[in-house]
Design a protein around this motif. Structure first.
Motif, PDB file in Angstrom:
ATOM      1  N   LYS A  61      47.504  -8.858  -2.135  1.00  0.00           N
ATOM      2  CA  LYS A  61      47.228  -9.869  -1.107  1.00  0.00           C
ATOM      3  C   LYS A  61      46.451  -9.256   0.060  1.00  0.00           C
ATOM      4  O   LYS A  61      45.493  -9.851   0.567  1.00  0.00           O
ATOM      5  N   ASP A  62      46.842  -8.056   0.468  1.00  0.00           N
ATOM      6  CA  ASP A  62      46.155  -7.381   1.573  1.00  0.00           C
ATOM      7  C   ASP A  62      44.701  -7.084   1.219  1.00  0.00           C
ATOM      8  O   ASP A  62      43.798  -7.261   2.048  1.00  0.00           O
ATOM      9  N   ALA A  63      44.482  -6.607  -0.019  1.00  0.00           N
ATOM     10  CA  ALA A  63      43.121  -6.306  -0.458  1.00  0.00           C
ATOM     11  C   ALA A  63      42.277  -7.575  -0.531  1.00  0.00           C
ATOM     12  O   ALA A  63      41.083  -7.576  -0.192  1.00  0.00           O
ATOM     13  N   TYR A  64      42.898  -8.666  -0.938  1.00  0.00           N
ATOM     14  CA  TYR A  64      42.207  -9.958  -0.999  1.00  0.00           C
ATOM     15  C   TYR A  64      41.770 -10.397   0.402  1.00  0.00           C
ATOM     16  O   TYR A  64      40.639 -10.862   0.605  1.00  0.00           O
ATOM     17  N   LYS A  65      42.668 -10.232   1.372  1.00  0.00           N
ATOM     18  CA  LYS A  65      42.338 -10.621   2.743  1.00  0.00           C
ATOM     19  C   LYS A  65      41.221  -9.762   3.316  1.00  0.00           C
ATOM     20  O   LYS A  65      40.404 -10.225   4.117  1.00  0.00           O
ATOM     21  N   LYS A  66      41.162  -8.499   2.914  1.00  0.00           N
ATOM     22  CA  LYS A  66      40.095  -7.588   3.361  1.00  0.00           C
ATOM     23  C   LYS A  66      38.793  -7.814   2.601  1.00  0.00           C
ATOM     24  O   LYS A  66      37.772  -7.203   2.942  1.00  0.00           O
ATOM     25  N   ASN A  67      38.874  -8.626   1.537  1.00  0.00           N
ATOM     26  CA  ASN A  67      37.721  -8.872   0.670  1.00  0.00           C
ATOM     27  C   ASN A  67      37.243  -7.564   0.012  1.00  0.00           C
ATOM     28  O   ASN A  67      36.059  -7.378  -0.245  1.00  0.00           O
ATOM     29  N   SER A  68      38.204  -6.669  -0.258  1.00  0.00           N
ATOM     30  CA  SER A  68      37.844  -5.376  -0.836  1.00  0.00           C
ATOM     31  C   SER A  68      38.218  -5.249  -2.306  1.00  0.00           C
ATOM     32  O   SER A  68      38.001  -4.207  -2.922  1.00  0.00           O
ATOM     33  N   LEU A  69      38.787  -6.317  -2.885  1.00  0.00           N
ATOM     34  CA  LEU A  69      39.143  -6.307  -4.308  1.00  0.00           C
ATOM     35  C   LEU A  69      38.717  -7.610  -4.964  1.00  0.00           C
ATOM     36  O   LEU A  69      39.151  -8.683  -4.586  1.00  0.00           O
ATOM     37  N   LYS A  70      37.844  -7.473  -5.952  1.00  0.00           N
ATOM     38  CA  LYS A  70      37.415  -8.616  -6.760  1.00  0.00           C
ATOM     39  C   LYS A  70      37.616  -8.259  -8.222  1.00  0.00           C
ATOM     40  O   LYS A  70      37.795  -7.090  -8.567  1.00  0.00           O
ATOM     41  N   ALA A  71      37.575  -9.254  -9.083  1.00  0.00           N
ATOM     42  CA  ALA A  71      37.787  -8.992 -10.499  1.00  0.00           C
ATOM     43  C   ALA A  71      36.782  -9.751 -11.347  1.00  0.00           C
ATOM     44  O   ALA A  71      36.247 -10.796 -10.933  1.00  0.00           O
ATOM     45  N   THR A  72      36.518  -9.226 -12.538  1.00  0.00           N
ATOM     46  CA  THR A  72      35.553  -9.826 -13.450  1.00  0.00           C
ATOM     47  C   THR A  72      35.898  -9.426 -14.885  1.00  0.00           C
ATOM     48  O   THR A  72      36.643  -8.469 -15.108  1.00  0.00           O
ATOM     49  N   THR A  73      35.334 -10.156 -15.831  1.00  0.00           N
ATOM     50  CA  THR A  73      35.465  -9.782 -17.241  1.00  0.00           C
ATOM     51  C   THR A  73      34.230  -9.028 -17.718  1.00  0.00           C
ATOM     52  O   THR A  73      34.200  -8.558 -18.858  1.00  0.00           O
ATOM     53  N   ASN A  74      33.223  -8.901 -16.855  1.00  0.00           N
ATOM     54  CA  ASN A  74      31.948  -8.294 -17.239  1.00  0.00           C
ATOM     55  C   ASN A  74      31.936  -6.810 -16.852  1.00  0.00           C
ATOM     56  O   ASN A  74      31.618  -6.444 -15.720  1.00  0.00           O
ATOM     57  N   THR A  75      32.287  -5.954 -17.795  1.00  0.00           N
ATOM     58  CA  THR A  75      32.396  -4.522 -17.518  1.00  0.00           C
ATOM     59  C   THR A  75      31.057  -3.906 -17.143  1.00  0.00           C
ATOM     60  O   THR A  75      30.944  -3.186 -16.144  1.00  0.00           O
ATOM     61  N   ALA A  76      30.037  -4.158 -17.953  1.00  0.00           N
ATOM     62  CA  ALA A  76      28.725  -3.534 -17.728  1.00  0.00           C
ATOM     63  C   ALA A  76      28.170  -3.889 -16.359  1.00  0.00           C
ATOM     64  O   ALA A  76      27.629  -3.026 -15.644  1.00  0.00           O
ATOM     65  N   GLN A  77      28.329  -5.141 -15.983  1.00  0.00           N
ATOM     66  CA  GLN A  77      27.817  -5.577 -14.686  1.00  0.00           C
ATOM     67  C   GLN A  77      28.551  -4.893 -13.541  1.00  0.00           C
ATOM     68  O   GLN A  77      27.940  -4.452 -12.554  1.00  0.00           O
ATOM     69  N   ALA A  78      29.879  -4.777 -13.664  1.00  0.00           N
ATOM     70  CA  ALA A  78      30.666  -4.116 -12.622  1.00  0.00           C
ATOM     71  C   ALA A  78      30.293  -2.645 -12.514  1.00  0.00           C
ATOM     72  O   ALA A  78      30.112  -2.110 -11.413  1.00  0.00           O
TER      73      ALA A  78
END
Length: 428
Positions: A61-78
């Motif tokens: 939750k803290d990381a979400y509020k800082k906008n420092s953690l996002k998630a994706t299913t696209n490994t190569a793009q990340a």
């Protein structure tokens, strides 16, 4: 090091998500990758999908509020956007005890497609010695055209944490780090010091770090096997193994573990095969695996000796999970118990508060509630995973029960015997 700002964590499971959340709260921009779309959706909403992991909900939750953690299913793009890539994707063994690389190989393929020059790639997944260099590093080289140690940095740092206390262990345990060369080692060590705010143990190379992690697990497997062997011998001599362990461990060089009805999970019953399959085919490690896997049969044989033929007897196993308070069935001793009871033509019931009836039934057994009237028909109760729920379990409703077999030596023996129910433990 100041240029390493963005981290991709490949695999958002019980270890990957805590790593990602800690990194994201320690100054890094983190992209978490997982093939499970529901996991990705949860993370992008600031939620953790993990159960019984203290502190992780707040950290995500803290990381979400800082906008420092996002998630994706696209490994190569990340990976394409990242300076550091941390890989924590499962490596298991198949039904023939051979290493199953399907998940991590798929991840490495996508990493290779997205990797940029100068990227630091760190593997945390426990793997057979030599795989980081010879399997994963070479595959990244082959697909990307980049050379490890020159165009991209490669390191290995094994996860060393325990479910239900992962954040605590990340803080307290030093990180073992090995690199393919000096530059890779220095980069990885500096990264972990900042990302985890903890200490680091630098080792000579990738292979030393890989070997150390498997050796840790093998030590535990062998020690548990010793405890199990001693417990079976104690049964023959009317000796309580718990008294023996307490007395023996008062000597500072003695570190006897506790016996039990078996060893389960992703780690201890799996990683010894990373040595066995690479040539260590005879000796303590192989014997330990045999002893620990036979404990379920030993338990069933003891139960049969106590109550007679198990045919059509109603057997209730407490705990489908491989250990307490973890919703995971990998290599669970319950699966071996089920197999052995069915060979005796017993009726097998299972209760586990962490699983739905449908999930339990998928293992070919009958799910029941310990609060239902049906417990009056149970002949034998076997404790396998000591969930918190069972710490307050009363056996009064088990009016037909002849025997409680305590596979973890933790249940209240006097209370059980006061009800006229026989009690047996492992080595008690």
């Amino acid at each position: 090091m100041n240029n390493l700002k963005t981290v991709t964590v490949v695999g958002l499971g019980k270890i990957g998500l805590p790593l990602a959340a800690v990194f994201a709260n320690n100054g890094f921009e983190v992209i978490g990758v997982d093939i499970n779309e529901e996991v990705v959706r949860h993370v992008n909403q600031g939620k953790s999908h993990l159960l019984n992991e203290p502190g992780i909900d707040q950290l995500v939750k803290d990381a979400y509020k800082k906008n420092s953690l996002k998630a994706t299913t696209n490994t190569a793009q990340a990976v394409r956007k990242s300076d550091v890539v941390v890989v924590i994707v499962p490596v298991l063994i198949d039904e023939n005890d051979q290493v199953d690389y399907q998940y991590i190989d798929r991840a490495v393929l996508e990493i290779a497609r997205g990797i940029q020059k100068g990227t630091l790639v760190i593997f945390e997944t426990t793997v057979p010695t030599g795989d980081t260099r010879n399997r994963f590093g070479k595959k990244i080289e082959e697909i990307s055209g980049l050379k490890m140690g020159v165009d991209f940095y490669l390191a290995y740092s094994p996860e060393r944490v325990y479910s239900n206390r992962i954040l605590q262990d990340l803080k307290n345990y030093p990180k073992i780090v090995g690199g393919i060369n000096k530059e890779s080692l220095e980069l990885a060590a500096t990264f972990y010091k900042k990302a985890l705010n903890g200490s680091v143990i630098n080792v000579k190379n990738l292979e030393t770090a890989e070997f150390a992690k498997v050796a840790e697990s093998v030590y535990r497997d062998v020690n548990i096997a010793l405890a199990n062997e001693l417990a079976m011998f104690a049964d023959q001599h009317n000796v309580n193994i718990l008294d023996v362990i307490q007395a023996g461990n008062s000597q500072p060089f003695c570190h006897l573990h506790h016996p039990g009805v078996g060893v389960g999970g992703h780690c201890i019953p799996v990683y010894p095969y990373f040595f066995i399959n690479r040539g260590l085919k005879e000796g303590l490690i192989t014997k330990a695996r045999e002893i620990n896997d036979q404990m379920a049969k030993y338990a069933v044989d003891v139960i049969e000796e106590e109550v007679g033929s198990l045919e059509n007897q109603n057997i209730l196993i407490l705990g489908l999970a491989f250990r307490e308070n973890v919703k995971e069935t990998t290599k669970s001793s319950t699966l071996l118990l089920i197999e052995n009871f069915k060979q005796k033509k017993a009726n097998v019931f299972v209760h586990d508060p962490l699983f739905t009836d449908k999930e339990i039934a998928s293992f070919g057994v009958i799910p029941i509630s310990v609060d239902h009237q049906i417990v009056k028909t149970i002949d034998v109760v076997v404790l396998q995973a000591y969930h918190d729920r069972y710490k307050h379990l009363t056996f009064d409703p088990f009016t037909n029960c002849k025997l409680v077999f305590d596979g973890r030596n933790v249940l209240p023996r006097e209370q059980i015997e006061s009800l006229g129910i026989r009690y047996k433990g492992v080595g008690l």
